[in-house]
Motif scaffolding. Sequence first.
Motif, PDB file in Angstrom:
ATOM      1  N   ALA A 103       0.838  -1.212   0.000  1.00 22.92           N
ATOM      2  CA  ALA A 103       0.000   0.000   0.000  1.00 22.92           C
ATOM      3  C   ALA A 103       0.866   1.253   0.000  1.00 22.92           C
ATOM      4  O   ALA A 103       0.554   2.241  -0.681  1.00 22.92           O
ATOM      5  CB  ALA A 103      -0.913  -0.015   1.219  1.00 22.92           C
ATOM      6  N   LYS A 104       1.963   1.216   0.727  1.00 21.80           N
ATOM      7  CA  LYS A 104       2.808   2.418   0.812  1.00 21.80           C
ATOM      8  C   LYS A 104       3.577   2.637  -0.490  1.00 21.80           C
ATOM      9  O   LYS A 104       3.744   3.778  -0.931  1.00 21.80           O
ATOM     10  CB  LYS A 104       3.728   2.337   2.021  1.00 21.80           C
ATOM     11  N   LEU A 105       4.034   1.566  -1.109  1.00 24.88           N
ATOM     12  CA  LEU A 105       4.683   1.734  -2.418  1.00 24.88           C
ATOM     13  C   LEU A 105       3.688   2.342  -3.411  1.00 24.88           C
ATOM     14  O   LEU A 105       4.033   3.247  -4.171  1.00 24.88           O
ATOM     15  CB  LEU A 105       5.197   0.382  -2.937  1.00 24.88           C
ATOM     16  N   ALA A 106       2.447   1.840  -3.373  1.00 19.03           N
ATOM     17  CA  ALA A 106       1.428   2.376  -4.287  1.00 19.03           C
ATOM     18  C   ALA A 106       1.200   3.860  -4.021  1.00 19.03           C
ATOM     19  O   ALA A 106       1.117   4.668  -4.946  1.00 19.03           O
ATOM     20  CB  ALA A 106       0.124   1.587  -4.126  1.00 19.03           C
ATOM     21  N   ALA A 107       1.130   4.221  -2.752  1.00 22.02           N
ATOM     22  CA  ALA A 107       0.911   5.630  -2.404  1.00 22.02           C
ATOM     23  C   ALA A 107       2.080   6.502  -2.846  1.00 22.02           C
ATOM     24  O   ALA A 107       1.909   7.686  -3.141  1.00 22.02           O
ATOM     25  CB  ALA A 107       0.686   5.755  -0.900  1.00 22.02           C
ATOM     26  N   LEU A 108       3.273   5.910  -2.890  1.00 25.57           N
ATOM     27  CA  LEU A 108       4.463   6.643  -3.348  1.00 25.57           C
ATOM     28  C   LEU A 108       4.540   6.716  -4.870  1.00 25.57           C
ATOM     29  O   LEU A 108       5.421   7.364  -5.423  1.00 25.57           O
ATOM     30  CB  LEU A 108       5.739   5.955  -2.830  1.00 25.57           C
ATOM     31  N   GLY A 109       3.651   6.001  -5.534  1.00 26.82           N
ATOM     32  CA  GLY A 109       3.672   5.986  -6.995  1.00 26.82           C
ATOM     33  C   GLY A 109       4.639   4.957  -7.568  1.00 26.82           C
ATOM     34  O   GLY A 109       5.005   5.036  -8.745  1.00 26.82           O
ATOM     35  N   VAL A 110       5.056   3.995  -6.748  1.00 27.74           N
ATOM     36  CA  VAL A 110       5.973   2.944  -7.217  1.00 27.74           C
ATOM     37  C   VAL A 110       5.153   1.695  -7.523  1.00 27.74           C
ATOM     38  O   VAL A 110       4.487   1.151  -6.634  1.00 27.74           O
ATOM     39  CB  VAL A 110       7.039   2.625  -6.141  1.00 27.74           C
ATOM     40  N   LYS A 111       5.190   1.259  -8.771  1.00 31.74           N
ATOM     41  CA  LYS A 111       4.413   0.072  -9.158  1.00 31.74           C
ATOM     42  C   LYS A 111       5.225  -1.197  -8.843  1.00 31.74           C
ATOM     43  O   LYS A 111       6.456  -1.187  -8.944  1.00 31.74           O
ATOM     44  CB  LYS A 111       4.113   0.108 -10.657  1.00 31.74           C
ATOM     45  N   PRO A 112       4.520  -2.302  -8.522  1.00 34.97           N
ATOM     46  CA  PRO A 112       5.231  -3.547  -8.196  1.00 34.97           C
ATOM     47  C   PRO A 112       6.214  -3.967  -9.290  1.00 34.97           C
ATOM     48  O   PRO A 112       7.313  -4.451  -8.994  1.00 34.97           O
ATOM     49  CB  PRO A 112       4.100  -4.572  -8.042  1.00 34.97           C
ATOM     50  N   GLU A 113       5.843  -3.765 -10.545  1.00 32.02           N
ATOM     51  CA  GLU A 113       6.717  -4.202 -11.644  1.00 32.02           C
ATOM     52  C   GLU A 113       7.935  -3.299 -11.813  1.00 32.02           C
ATOM     53  O   GLU A 113       8.834  -3.606 -12.599  1.00 32.02           O
ATOM     54  CB  GLU A 113       5.937  -4.313 -12.960  1.00 32.02           C
ATOM     55  N   GLN A 114       7.974  -2.191 -11.099  1.00 31.32           N
ATOM     56  CA  GLN A 114       9.152  -1.310 -11.174  1.00 31.32           C
ATOM     57  C   GLN A 114      10.294  -1.793 -10.285  1.00 31.32           C
ATOM     58  O   GLN A 114      11.408  -1.298 -10.401  1.00 31.32           O
ATOM     59  CB  GLN A 114       8.769   0.124 -10.782  1.00 31.32           C
ATOM     60  N   ILE A 115      10.012  -2.725  -9.387  1.00 32.13           N
ATOM     61  CA  ILE A 115      11.076  -3.227  -8.504  1.00 32.13           C
ATOM     62  C   ILE A 115      11.927  -4.228  -9.286  1.00 32.13           C
ATOM     63  O   ILE A 115      11.426  -5.244  -9.769  1.00 32.13           O
ATOM     64  CB  ILE A 115      10.479  -3.891  -7.234  1.00 32.13           C
ATOM     65  N   ASP A 116      13.228  -3.937  -9.395  1.00 29.23           N
ATOM     66  CA  ASP A 116      14.135  -4.786 -10.180  1.00 29.23           C
ATOM     67  C   ASP A 116      14.696  -5.947  -9.363  1.00 29.23           C
ATOM     68  O   ASP A 116      14.967  -7.017  -9.920  1.00 29.23           O
ATOM     69  CB  ASP A 116      15.293  -3.933 -10.716  1.00 29.23           C
TER      70      ASP A 116
END
Length: 298
Positions: A103-116
């Motif tokens: 939820a916090k990554l989403a709120a930060l605008g970081v999408k799950p697929e952006q994590i390398d």
Amino acid sequence: MTRHVLALCCLCACGLLPAGAGDAPVAGTMFFQGRDGMDVTAIQDTATRMKVDLFKNTSPDYPIRFKLPPDWEASVNVFLVRQDGKSYLIDAGNAPERGSLAAKLAALGVKPEQIDAVFITHIHPDHVGGLLAGGGGAGFPRAALYIAREEYDAWQNDESRQALGRFLQPYANRLRLFAFGDRLPGGFTARLAAGHTTGHTLYALDRLWFIGDLVHAARFQFQHPVFCARYDRDPALAVTTRIDVMTAAARQNAVVLGAHIPFPGLGAVAGPENLAGATGQTEWKHFRFLPVQDGKLP
Ligand SMILES: [Zn+2]
């Protein structure tokens, strides 16, 4: 002695935004600017407290006697590191039903697929649980999963931790087991910091040291590193490792970033100082944790 003191990123300690995020600060996250465009966002996956009966003095002759409070402020922190267009997580926090990383990554605008890549310090539920998506499957569909081979092998041979395999399974095709000393993506290096678990891993990015569960109650174990949490598999080794890492961090002006240090979980280390009247007892050392006081990293 020169002491490296960082300062909080804003006076209200509300957390600043990583570049590219929305307009409002995201509660439970805090942004820190590093060198050469690198940045770190501390994310509080879960707010916790740790009860005093979790902790045990491993040195029966320890000359300090004191009354401990009933519990200690703690946290489950995950760190997002971004540099050169890549995004890395150090640990993944608790399972989705308990943790708030997704939820916090989403709120930060970081999408799950952006994590390398996700770097795992050790295979415990509060570090690998968040690898799973809320509905099952991989929470980070593109991410490679980095685990030290020593930790992975120890986990495989530990029946009490077998159930945790469900968090790793979705990454079977992207699992990267490495040896200590191997060069990892993003310039990270991994060092064995055993004691909490057999292959407990410290990840270093220059002078940023992600120390996982080297300490569980920061307000207490920096000052009294002979105290171990019940979770430490090998308490004597955990004490030695804790003192070694703290000593090195102080000497090298490193910033340590801990999974359970009260949020945002990072700071410099001062010490060691000998305990008065206890010279010769190398395990009786005191350190001080100096929380960050601005948004800049070394
Ligand atoms: Zn932990």
